[in-house]
Scaffold this active site. Structure first.
Site, PDB file in Angstrom:
ATOM      1  N   ASN A  83       0.830  -1.195   0.000  1.00 50.33           N
ATOM      2  CA  ASN A  83       0.000   0.000   0.000  1.00 50.33           C
ATOM      3  C   ASN A  83       0.874   1.259   0.000  1.00 50.33           C
ATOM      4  O   ASN A  83       2.097   1.191   0.074  1.00 50.33           O
ATOM      5  CB  ASN A  83      -0.968  -0.024   1.183  1.00 50.33           C
ATOM      6  CG  ASN A  83      -2.288   0.629   0.857  1.00 50.33           C
ATOM      7  OD1 ASN A  83      -2.339   1.650   0.173  1.00 50.33           O
ATOM      8  ND2 ASN A  83      -3.367   0.038   1.340  1.00 50.33           N
ATOM      9  N   HIS A 113      24.053   1.670  10.506  1.00 53.96           N
ATOM     10  CA  HIS A 113      25.395   2.221  10.613  1.00 53.96           C
ATOM     11  C   HIS A 113      26.081   1.660  11.854  1.00 53.96           C
ATOM     12  O   HIS A 113      25.424   1.311  12.835  1.00 53.96           O
ATOM     13  CB  HIS A 113      25.341   3.748  10.704  1.00 53.96           C
ATOM     14  CG  HIS A 113      24.679   4.383   9.523  1.00 53.96           C
ATOM     15  ND1 HIS A 113      25.233   4.372   8.267  1.00 53.96           N
ATOM     16  CD2 HIS A 113      23.493   5.029   9.401  1.00 53.96           C
ATOM     17  CE1 HIS A 113      24.427   4.992   7.433  1.00 53.96           C
ATOM     18  NE2 HIS A 113      23.357   5.400   8.095  1.00 53.96           N
ATOM     19  N   GLY A 149      -0.233  -1.367   9.223  1.00 48.70           N
ATOM     20  CA  GLY A 149       0.210  -0.014   8.906  1.00 48.70           C
ATOM     21  C   GLY A 149       1.191   0.565   9.912  1.00 48.70           C
ATOM     22  O   GLY A 149       1.069   0.365  11.110  1.00 48.70           O
ATOM     23  N   ALA A 167      -0.461  -3.220  13.562  1.00 51.78           N
ATOM     24  CA  ALA A 167      -0.097  -1.862  13.160  1.00 51.78           C
ATOM     25  C   ALA A 167       0.787  -1.194  14.205  1.00 51.78           C
ATOM     26  O   ALA A 167       0.623  -1.390  15.404  1.00 51.78           O
ATOM     27  CB  ALA A 167      -1.351  -1.031  12.940  1.00 51.78           C
ATOM     28  N   LYS A 187       6.284  -8.344  19.808  1.00 54.24           N
ATOM     29  CA  LYS A 187       6.368  -9.635  20.505  1.00 54.24           C
ATOM     30  C   LYS A 187       5.262 -10.544  20.010  1.00 54.24           C
ATOM     31  O   LYS A 187       4.165 -10.085  19.675  1.00 54.24           O
ATOM     32  CB  LYS A 187       6.220  -9.437  22.010  1.00 54.24           C
ATOM     33  CG  LYS A 187       7.354  -8.661  22.622  1.00 54.24           C
ATOM     34  CD  LYS A 187       7.159  -8.496  24.113  1.00 54.24           C
ATOM     35  CE  LYS A 187       8.324  -7.677  24.655  1.00 54.24           C
ATOM     36  NZ  LYS A 187       8.157  -7.272  26.025  1.00 54.24           N
ATOM     37  N   ARG A 190       0.125 -14.513  20.231  1.00 57.43           N
ATOM     38  CA  ARG A 190      -0.618 -15.780  20.218  1.00 57.43           C
ATOM     39  C   ARG A 190      -0.392 -16.496  18.889  1.00 57.43           C
ATOM     40  O   ARG A 190       0.203 -15.932  17.967  1.00 57.43           O
ATOM     41  CB  ARG A 190      -2.101 -15.540  20.449  1.00 57.43           C
ATOM     42  CG  ARG A 190      -2.789 -14.722  19.356  1.00 57.43           C
ATOM     43  CD  ARG A 190      -4.285 -14.582  19.636  1.00 57.43           C
ATOM     44  NE  ARG A 190      -4.942 -13.694  18.707  1.00 57.43           N
ATOM     45  CZ  ARG A 190      -5.407 -14.035  17.497  1.00 57.43           C
ATOM     46  NH1 ARG A 190      -5.242 -15.266  17.059  1.00 57.43           N
ATOM     47  NH2 ARG A 190      -6.011 -13.150  16.740  1.00 57.43           N
TER      48      ARG A 190
END
Length: 193
Positions: A83, A113, A149, A167, A187, A190
């Site tokens: 998107n 870096h 998103g 998101a 993390k 489930r």
């Protein structure tokens, strides 16, 4: 070893290398054209993506604007949607499997870096600032993955098959197959079944 070979091997490399800058400029010019095309011009979009990307499968939809570094280090499978407003810093490989959905404002970074400033900065012959030195690590995204998103995916991360990333996540570590994960840092929450 060329600077491009060092870059793809994950070794310290010079971003200001002439060959790399030539590839970078070509990609920036192609993506500028892509981002300014009328959406109805699907054949021209396909032509640009074929020249720009390392490889791509069938039924790829990338909504402009889209931002990349080199383009030729991006490999995308079949039936994928990327998107608007996504940024892929492809100084190493970005491999995206089949049936991937990547929401707006997702950022995928393969470059970073050195922490030590003396390794990061170089000076040219006259003592003026030159380009930074960088390191890279590839990012791999499996099949049937949905990236929500505003997610940021850091260098060296692998996201397994059938994963949903919520998101706004910052993905700092790899995620195994069949999981739902979100957060900063991201993390596993489930199983995804």
């Amino acid at each position: 070893m060329t600077e491009r070979e060092k870059m793809l091997a994950g070794e310290l490399y010079n971003c200001g290398d002439e060959e790399l800058l030539k590839q970078w400029h070509k990609a920036k010019n192609l993506i500028r054209i892509y981002n300014q095309l009328n959406y109805e011009l699907k054949e021209k979009q396909e032509e640009i993506l074929n020249e720009l990307l390392g490889s791509r499968g069938a039924n790829l939809w990338i909504t402009a604007p889209f931002f990349i570094d080199y383009g030729n280090n991006i490999y995308i499978g079949n039936n994928c949607e990327i998107n608007m407003n996504c940024t892929f810093l492809d100084c190493n490989k970005i491999i995206i499997g089949n049936n991937a959905l990547i929401a707006p404002n997702v950022q995928i970074y393969t470059v970073f870096h050195p922490i030590n400033a003396t390794e990061r900065f170089t000076l040219n012959e006259n003592g003026a600032f030159s380009f930074c030195k960088s390191l890279t690590a590839p990012v791999t995204i499996g099949d049937n993955v949905w990236i929500g998103g505003g997610t940021i995916i850091l260098p060296g991360v692998t996201i397994g098959n059938n994963v949903t990333v919520g998101a706004g996540s910052v993905v700092t570590k790899s995620i195994p197959d069949n999981k739902v994960a979100y957060g900063n840092p991201c993390k596993v929450i489930r199983d995804n079944n």
